[in-house]
Scaffold this active site. Structure first.
Site, mmCIF file in Angstrom:
data_model
loop_
_atom_site.group_PDB
_atom_site.id
_atom_site.type_symbol
_atom_site.label_atom_id
_atom_site.label_comp_id
_atom_site.label_asym_id
_atom_site.label_seq_id
_atom_site.Cartn_x
_atom_site.Cartn_y
_atom_site.Cartn_z
ATOM 1 N N ASP A 1 0.850 -1.236 0.055
ATOM 2 C CA ASP A 1 0.079 0.057 0.016
ATOM 3 C C ASP A 1 0.830 1.261 0.055
ATOM 4 O O ASP A 1 0.268 2.332 0.356
ATOM 5 C CB ASP A 1 -1.055 0.050 1.055
ATOM 6 C CG ASP A 1 -2.240 -0.811 0.899
ATOM 7 O OD1 ASP A 1 -2.635 -1.002 0.037
ATOM 8 O OD2 ASP A 1 -2.628 -1.536 2.021
ATOM 9 N N ASP B 1 -6.884 -4.900 -3.589
ATOM 10 C CA ASP B 1 -6.305 -3.513 -3.390
ATOM 11 C C ASP B 1 -5.328 -3.124 -4.029
ATOM 12 O O ASP B 1 -4.979 -1.911 -4.501
ATOM 13 C CB ASP B 1 -6.283 -3.243 -1.809
ATOM 14 C CG ASP B 1 -7.163 -3.941 -0.966
ATOM 15 O OD1 ASP B 1 -7.858 -4.961 -1.397
ATOM 16 O OD2 ASP B 1 -7.532 -3.369 0.013
#
Length: 381
Positions: A94, A151
């Site tokens: 991320d 994601d």
């Protein structure tokens, strides 16, 4: 509708002008609003994966207003994130969320040279998570060597950015492999997608596809669908790859069919009937994607979907009062409570809501794309 977007955006400016000062006084990275105060990240301190969204929100407001309070607050938090780059151990895939939307936004809006260095540093970290068996590893915990999640599509713009910035095609090439893996192993026939796929880290064979943050195995966690929708859309915008646009439209059709009549978004599109579990973060992300798809395809139904989501959230879930810090309520981190929040305000819901409003105003600085891509230049190999 432009008038509504302008008025709502100005309410956001006023709300976060107040809230930014409080965040600075508390000296934390805001994760969620709780009453008149901010709460920090639920886990991992300054290394928490959502921490780039607060400075991103500040940069959105700075781009619109030029007010120094937003620039100052963004850079206050970025100093903390820069320390995480040095520490390294709490970072995962991320880093796109954390650094492209913060340092990258700073570089785009101000030309800050060291901000570009920090983004490139983050891109090398993300590239270093690539497994030659064909996927980017999500998390670093032992036993999760083969775990990849949907994601990651939203972090791939960091790799496209790095290729555009340096001319080195390796970054974009890795992003393409991850995209192809996602289409092949995450995207289902009906346009829905898995949240997690576990690969054999040596052979690349698929071992499992657990529920993750959704309701159950094989169900449809709405934020995962939104990540796929916007992630594939951004992939096409950055590279021109037609398979990204095709995948985005497949997910768009599925998501559109599951928007609630009131414009809010169920946490999982397959959750038990009658259960009230909302995740407005998913709706805000999807609205951003739908608005970009309008420009890519000319299909007005995507704009209709975005407006239904945004006006529904504003009407039923927005808190514009002085008694709270954030705006969007009924944000839910995971279907099964994981300690990160259920039916609360969460900062990255606010970020995507404001980004969508900026798009409606034709004023989104588009932090996801390198300047070359925004000008129509090549950003891929």
């Amino acid at each position: 509708m432009r008038q509504w977007a302008d008025e709502t955006f100005q309410k956001a400016v006023a709300k976060f002008r107040r809230s930014a000062g409080i965040a600075a006084e508390q000296d934390i990275v805001p994760y969620r609003g709780e009453g008149c105060a901010w709460q920090g990240p639920p886990f991992d301190g300054d290394g928490w994966w959502t921490n780039g969204f607060w400075p991103a929100l500040m940069w959105q407001l700075y781009a619109a207003t030029g007010e120094e309070i937003f620039c100052t607050e963004a850079r206050r938090v970025q100093k903390r994130l820069e320390a995480e780059l040095d520490a390294f151990t709490r970072l995962n895939h991320d880093v796109g969320f954390m650094y492209l939307l913060s340092e990258g936004a700073d570089a785009l809006l101000t030309g800050e040279s060291m901000a570009r260095v920090h983004v490139l540093h983050a891109a090398t970290i993300l590239a270093g998570r690539f497994n030659p068996s064909g996927f980017i590893r999500a998390w670093g915990q032992p036993g999760r060597e083969g775990w990849a999640i949907i994601d990651c599509l939203m972090n791939l713009p960091l790799l496209y950015w790095a290729t555009a910035e340096t001319g080195d095609p390796r970054f974009s090439a890795l992003a393409r492999i991850q995209t192809e893996t996602t289409i092949r192993h995450f995207l289902r026939e009906d346009g829905s997608c898995n949240h997690i796929v576990i690969f054999d880290p040596v052979t690349g064979a698929v071992l499992d596809a657990p529920a993750g943050q959704g309701y159950a195995r094989g169900s449809s966690w709405s934020r995962g669908q939104a990540w796929a929708l916007y992630g594939f859309t951004l992939g096409h915008m950055a590279t021109g790859w037609p398979e990204c646009l095709d995948a985005a439209e497949r997910v768009a059709g599925y998501f559109a069919a599951h928007i609630r009549p009131d414009g809010l978004t169920d946490c999982d599109f397959m959750q038990p009937p009658g259960e009230e579990r909302i995740d407005n973060i998913a709706g805000a992300i999807a609205a951003c994607a739908f608005l970009e798809l309008v420009k890519l395809t000319g299909k007005s139904q995507y704009r209709d979907c975005a407006l239904k989501l945004l006006t529904g959230m504003d009407r039923l879930s927005a808190d514009w009062s002085d008694a709270s810090r954030g705006v969007l309520t009924k944000c839910t981190a995971a279907y099964h409570d994981d300690g990160a929040g259920r039916h609360v305000n969460i900062t990255y819901g606010d970020y995507f809501f404001v980004e969508a409003l900026a798009k409606l105003r034709s004023a989104d600085p588009m932090f996801w794309l390198h300047e070359k891509a925004q000008k129509g230049g090549e950003s891929h190999d």
